[in-house]
Design a protein around this motif. Structure first.
Motif, PDB file in Angstrom:
ATOM      1  N   MET A  82       1.295  -1.321  -0.103  1.00 22.02           N
ATOM      2  CA  MET A  82       0.093  -0.324  -0.323  1.00 22.02           C
ATOM      3  C   MET A  82       0.848   1.564  -0.248  1.00 22.02           C
ATOM      4  N   SER A  83       0.902   1.684  -1.428  1.00 17.01           N
ATOM      5  CA  SER A  83       1.970   2.739  -1.269  1.00 17.01           C
ATOM      6  C   SER A  83       1.276   4.188  -0.665  1.00 17.01           C
ATOM      7  N   ASP A  84       0.486   4.489   0.048  1.00 13.31           N
ATOM      8  CA  ASP A  84      -0.165   5.745   0.566  1.00 13.31           C
ATOM      9  C   ASP A  84       0.050   5.418   2.084  1.00 13.31           C
ATOM     10  N   CYS A  85       0.748   3.873   2.590  1.00 16.43           N
ATOM     11  CA  CYS A  85       0.309   3.555   4.288  1.00 16.43           C
ATOM     12  C   CYS A  85       1.440   4.103   4.924  1.00 16.43           C
ATOM     13  N   LEU A  86       1.453   4.819   5.765  1.00 16.27           N
ATOM     14  CA  LEU A  86       2.090   5.349   6.757  1.00 16.27           C
ATOM     15  C   LEU A  86       3.334   4.263   7.473  1.00 16.27           C
ATOM     16  N   PHE A  87       2.558   3.618   8.350  1.00 18.58           N
ATOM     17  CA  PHE A  87       2.790   1.642   8.674  1.00 18.58           C
ATOM     18  C   PHE A  87       4.454   1.300   7.519  1.00 18.58           C
ATOM     19  N   CYS A  88       3.220   1.125   6.293  1.00 21.47           N
ATOM     20  CA  CYS A  88       3.869   0.148   5.214  1.00 21.47           C
ATOM     21  C   CYS A  88       5.126   1.069   4.819  1.00 21.47           C
ATOM     22  N   LYS A  89       5.210   2.223   4.726  1.00 26.17           N
ATOM     23  CA  LYS A  89       6.134   3.252   4.596  1.00 26.17           C
ATOM     24  C   LYS A  89       7.302   2.477   5.694  1.00 26.17           C
ATOM     25  N   LEU A  90       7.564   3.017   7.095  1.00 25.06           N
ATOM     26  CA  LEU A  90       8.251   2.448   7.776  1.00 25.06           C
ATOM     27  C   LEU A  90       8.818   1.374   7.801  1.00 25.06           C
ATOM     28  N   VAL A  91       7.653  -0.060   7.447  1.00 22.99           N
ATOM     29  CA  VAL A  91       8.115  -1.129   7.091  1.00 22.99           C
ATOM     30  C   VAL A  91       9.602  -1.108   5.944  1.00 22.99           C
ATOM     31  N   SER A  92       8.869   0.078   4.491  1.00 20.56           N
ATOM     32  CA  SER A  92       9.810  -0.769   3.475  1.00 20.56           C
ATOM     33  C   SER A  92      10.993   0.281   3.687  1.00 20.56           C
ATOM     34  N   HIS A 122     -14.991   3.766  16.354  1.00 20.48           N
ATOM     35  CA  HIS A 122     -15.284   3.185  17.615  1.00 20.48           C
ATOM     36  C   HIS A 122     -14.255   2.900  18.272  1.00 20.48           C
ATOM     37  N   GLY A 123     -13.604   1.474  17.601  1.00 19.86           N
ATOM     38  CA  GLY A 123     -12.341   1.596  17.620  1.00 19.86           C
ATOM     39  C   GLY A 123     -11.247   2.344  18.528  1.00 19.86           C
ATOM     40  N   GLY A 124     -11.503   3.425  18.045  1.00 18.83           N
ATOM     41  CA  GLY A 124      -9.993   4.616  18.392  1.00 18.83           C
ATOM     42  C   GLY A 124      -9.192   4.098  17.261  1.00 18.83           C
ATOM     43  N   GLN A 125      -9.296   3.939  15.829  1.00 15.73           N
ATOM     44  CA  GLN A 125      -8.235   3.711  14.731  1.00 15.73           C
ATOM     45  C   GLN A 125      -7.513   4.462  14.247  1.00 15.73           C
ATOM     46  N   THR A 126      -6.838   4.806  14.157  1.00 14.83           N
ATOM     47  CA  THR A 126      -6.259   6.012  13.010  1.00 14.83           C
ATOM     48  C   THR A 126      -5.094   5.855  12.302  1.00 14.83           C
ATOM     49  N   VAL A 127      -4.575   4.233  12.245  1.00 11.06           N
ATOM     50  CA  VAL A 127      -4.009   4.065  11.343  1.00 11.06           C
ATOM     51  C   VAL A 127      -4.661   2.886  10.856  1.00 11.06           C
ATOM     52  N   PHE A 128      -4.547   3.038   9.225  1.00 14.12           N
ATOM     53  CA  PHE A 128      -5.143   1.445   9.128  1.00 14.12           C
ATOM     54  C   PHE A 128      -4.542   0.838   8.146  1.00 14.12           C
ATOM     55  N   HIS A 129      -3.120   0.626   9.194  1.00 11.44           N
ATOM     56  CA  HIS A 129      -2.626  -1.186   9.297  1.00 11.44           C
ATOM     57  C   HIS A 129      -1.900  -1.583  10.244  1.00 11.44           C
ATOM     58  N   ILE A 130      -3.493  -2.280  10.096  1.00 11.99           N
ATOM     59  CA  ILE A 130      -2.986  -3.255  12.140  1.00 11.99           C
ATOM     60  C   ILE A 130      -1.432  -3.313  12.698  1.00 11.99           C
ATOM     61  N   HIS A 131      -1.848  -2.924  13.725  1.00 12.79           N
ATOM     62  CA  HIS A 131      -0.549  -2.871  14.995  1.00 12.79           C
ATOM     63  C   HIS A 131      -1.075  -3.197  16.330  1.00 12.79           C
ATOM     64  N   LEU A 132      -0.509  -3.881  17.159  1.00 12.80           N
ATOM     65  CA  LEU A 132      -0.975  -4.192  18.612  1.00 12.80           C
ATOM     66  C   LEU A 132      -0.115  -3.460  19.218  1.00 12.80           C
ATOM     67  N   HIS A 133      -0.733  -2.879  19.883  1.00 17.70           N
ATOM     68  CA  HIS A 133      -0.051  -1.214  20.709  1.00 17.70           C
ATOM     69  C   HIS A 133       0.181  -2.942  22.070  1.00 17.70           C
ATOM     70  N   VAL A 134       1.036  -1.866  23.157  1.00  9.63           N
ATOM     71  CA  VAL A 134       2.442  -2.929  24.293  1.00  9.63           C
ATOM     72  C   VAL A 134       2.523  -1.627  25.015  1.00  9.63           C
ATOM     73  N   LEU A 135       1.501  -1.286  25.955  1.00  9.10           N
ATOM     74  CA  LEU A 135       1.802  -0.777  26.928  1.00  9.10           C
ATOM     75  C   LEU A 135       1.776  -0.771  28.253  1.00  9.10           C
ATOM     76  N   ALA A 136       2.867  -0.467  28.830  1.00 11.04           N
ATOM     77  CA  ALA A 136       3.785  -1.013  30.179  1.00 11.04           C
ATOM     78  C   ALA A 136       4.464  -0.291  31.356  1.00 11.04           C
ATOM     79  N   GLY A 137       4.637  -0.206  32.321  1.00 10.71           N
ATOM     80  CA  GLY A 137       5.627   0.839  32.848  1.00 10.71           C
ATOM     81  C   GLY A 137       4.812   1.723  34.209  1.00 10.71           C
ATOM     82  N   ARG A 138       3.185   1.311  34.083  1.00  8.01           N
ATOM     83  CA  ARG A 138       2.425   2.322  34.981  1.00  8.01           C
ATOM     84  C   ARG A 138       1.395   1.130  35.330  1.00  8.01           C
ATOM     85  N   GLN A 139       0.121   1.209  35.982  1.00  9.75           N
ATOM     86  CA  GLN A 139      -0.993   1.369  36.864  1.00  9.75           C
ATOM     87  C   GLN A 139      -2.464   1.785  35.364  1.00  9.75           C
TER      88      GLN A 139
END
Ligand code: 5GP
Ligand code: ZN
Length: 114
Positions: free
Chosen positions: A1-11, A91-108
């Motif tokens: 996907m040429s217009d996808c931000l995360f594809c540009k990070l991957v490439s 409704h899920g709050g997705q802003t970048v339309f390339h699947i991503h798993l958030h990992v959050l840690a370091g606080r309750q």
């Protein structure tokens, strides 16, 4: 996907310091962290949302979680714990339309999420 931000990070078209990479997955720190540790595990393959998942994606989705687990182990945050989040559409709050798993840690984390 040429217009996808995360594809540009991957490439490499947009520079990004990966904290993890294998044949199918990369991970990097979120640019706007919501916790002391906040990184994203993404498939190299473009998949826009969880609504687009097919049975052929089962292995890669498992690999996202295994990458998160490995990075958490390496960072020494596994025992205290972390939150895994995958947002879908508006409704899920997705802003970048390339699947991503958030990992959050370091606080309750709180529950339920806002
Ligand atoms: P979403 O809201 O789609 O679930 O999450 C997208 C995430 O990507 C957000 O947490 C946002 O901070 C992050 N993000 C957006 N653009 C970039 C970027 O260019 N680099 C990095 N590292 N993270 C980004
Ligand atoms: Zn993409």
């Amino acid at each position: 996907m040429s217009d996808c931000l995360f594809c540009k990070l991957v490439s490499g078209e947009i520079p990004c310091d990966f904290i993890y990479e294998d044949d199918d997955v990369v991970a990097f720190n979120d640019v706007n962290p919501q916790a002391p540790h906040h990184f994203l595990c993404i498939p190299k393959q473009h998949i826009a949302t969880t609504n687009d998942l097919q049975s052929e994606h089962a292995q890669i989705m498992g690999k996202l979680i295994l990458a998160a687990k490995k990075i958490a182990d390496d960072r020494g945050i596994a025992d205290d714990g972390y939150r895994l989040v995958m947002n879908c559409n508006q409704h899920g709050g997705q802003t970048v339309f390339h699947i991503h798993l958030h990992v959050l840690a370091g606080r309750q984390m709180s529950w339920p999420p806002g």
